[in-house]
Every structure is written in C-alpha cells, then in structure tokens.
Write a protein that holds these residues in place. Structure first.
Motif, PDB file in Angstrom:
ATOM      1  N   ALA A 112    -140.482  99.303   0.180  1.00  0.00           N
ATOM      2  CA  ALA A 112    -139.337 100.149  -0.190  1.00  0.00           C
ATOM      3  C   ALA A 112    -138.100  99.305  -0.469  1.00  0.00           C
ATOM      4  N   GLY A 115    -138.339  97.674  -3.832  1.00  0.00           N
ATOM      5  CA  GLY A 115    -138.095  98.647  -4.889  1.00  0.00           C
ATOM      6  C   GLY A 115    -136.624  98.882  -5.159  1.00  0.00           C
ATOM      7  N   ARG A 116    -135.795  98.698  -4.147  1.00  0.00           N
ATOM      8  CA  ARG A 116    -134.348  98.925  -4.297  1.00  0.00           C
ATOM      9  C   ARG A 116    -133.575  97.628  -4.496  1.00  0.00           C
ATOM     10  N   SER A 117    -134.280  96.503  -4.539  1.00  0.00           N
ATOM     11  CA  SER A 117    -133.606  95.213  -4.494  1.00  0.00           C
ATOM     12  C   SER A 117    -133.443  94.586  -5.869  1.00  0.00           C
ATOM     13  N   LYS A 122    -137.866  91.429  -6.077  1.00  0.00           N
ATOM     14  CA  LYS A 122    -139.007  92.073  -6.732  1.00  0.00           C
ATOM     15  C   LYS A 122    -140.046  91.028  -7.146  1.00  0.00           C
TER      16      LYS A 122
END
Length: 201
Positions: A112, A115-117, A122
């Motif tokens: 998670a 996914g937000r980084s 990634k």
C-alpha cells in the motif's frame, strides 16, 4: 577504512537494519527517528551524520527490507528437494511467517505504501516483485510443469505470488484466529494442488 569510519559505517548499518525491521512490522509512517536511534544505542543528534532525512532512511530501509526476502524464499524452496515450489508455499503461508511481520516478506507490508509513494519506491517494490516472479517461474521450469511454455509458467508465477501475498495480508488483518488459519491452510492447499496438476499435465 579508519577506526572512526568503520564505527560510523557499523552504526549506519545498525540503524538501517532496525529501520528495515520496523517498516516491515509497522509500515513506513510509524518509525520515528528518536525511537530508531535509541534502539540502535545512538543519540538522536547523530542521525544526520548517517542519513539526509527521515524520508531518506525510510526509502533505504524499505529497499533493504524488500531485498532481504529473496534469500529467504530461495532457502524455503530448497528445504523441500522433492517439490521446491510446495516448500516455498508452505513457508510463506505458514503461521510463523504470518506471526512475524518484522522478519517476513516486505511485499505484504509495503504494498500500500509503494502504491502511494514516489517513483523510486515503486521501482524498488517492482524490482522485488520481478525477482520473486523469476524465482517462481524458475521453479516451475525446473519441474517441467509447463514444458517450454515460458508465458504459461510466468502467468502461473503471477497467480501464485498474488495468492501468497494476498493470503498473508488477509490472515494478519482478520480478527478470528481460526479464520486466519483457515485462510493460510486453504490457499496453501489449493496452490500446491494446482501446482501438482500442472506438473502432471
């Protein structure tokens, strides 16, 4: 390397190792600089001798945590000489792995966050996914399960890895211990059964 430089390198490695364990167990938002440095036996003020920022440390710790998983998965596969794929499945979906997130596979805990980084994070996550897929594909190649059909072996590896990571994540997240056990046991059984059918075919 001089004595002071060697000490500095050892201290940096210790902080990084502790931070890698923390991000696996708690995710990337929890570990604070003060707590990490205290656990490493160092002063809070010395942090910036080793890392540019907390974000720098967390990025490096996350990359280290992700990379550590490869060797563990390979060792798990080698334990079962008759069926390395089953050995890997049993270890990954075992209760010990579920109950030890601090030393477990970081794909589960960091998905998670990745996914937000940013792109760098990634890429580190993707590198580890690809490494695991190569390992799983290699195990299926070694067993001859798919003959020379690399695409089929690769697809099977993707399915297996997704099931391993997803089942572990859910088994840690549910409240009922019996249901948690059932998730692990059922998915492990189906993956091994699926692998056996593929080998037989």
């Amino acid at each position: 390397m001089g004595h002071s430089q060697a000490e500095k390198a050892a201290s940096r490695e210790r902080v990084l190792r502790i931070a890698a364990r923390k991000v696996r167990a708690e995710g990337v938002s929890r570990p604070g600089i003060a707590d990490l440095m205290k656990e490493a036996g160092l002063t809070h003020g010395g942090f910036y001798k080793h890392f540019a920022s907390r974000d720098d440390l967390i990025a490096q710790a996350s990359a280290a945590a992700l990379a550590e998983g490869s060797a563990k998965m390979e060792r798990a596969a080698r334990k079962n000489e008759q069926d390395p794929r089953a050995g890997l499945v049993d270890a990954y979906l075992g209760k010990m792995h579920r109950d030890s997130p601090a030393t477990g596979c970081a794909l589960v805990t960091l998905g998670a966050a990745a996914g937000r980084s940013d792109q760098h994070f990634k890429e580190a996550y993707e590198k580890q996914v690809r490494t695991y897929l190569d390992l799983l594909t290699g195990l299926d190649d070694d067993s001859g399960a798919f003959g020379d059909d690399f695409e089929q072996a690769r697809a099977e590896a993707m399915l297996t890895l997704s099931a391993l990571v997803g089942a572990t994540l859910m088994s840690r997240a549910v409240a009922d211990p019996a249901f948690s056990d059932e998730l692990l046991e059922t998915v492990a059984g189906r993956l091994k059964q699926h692998g056996s059918r593929a080998s037989a075919a």
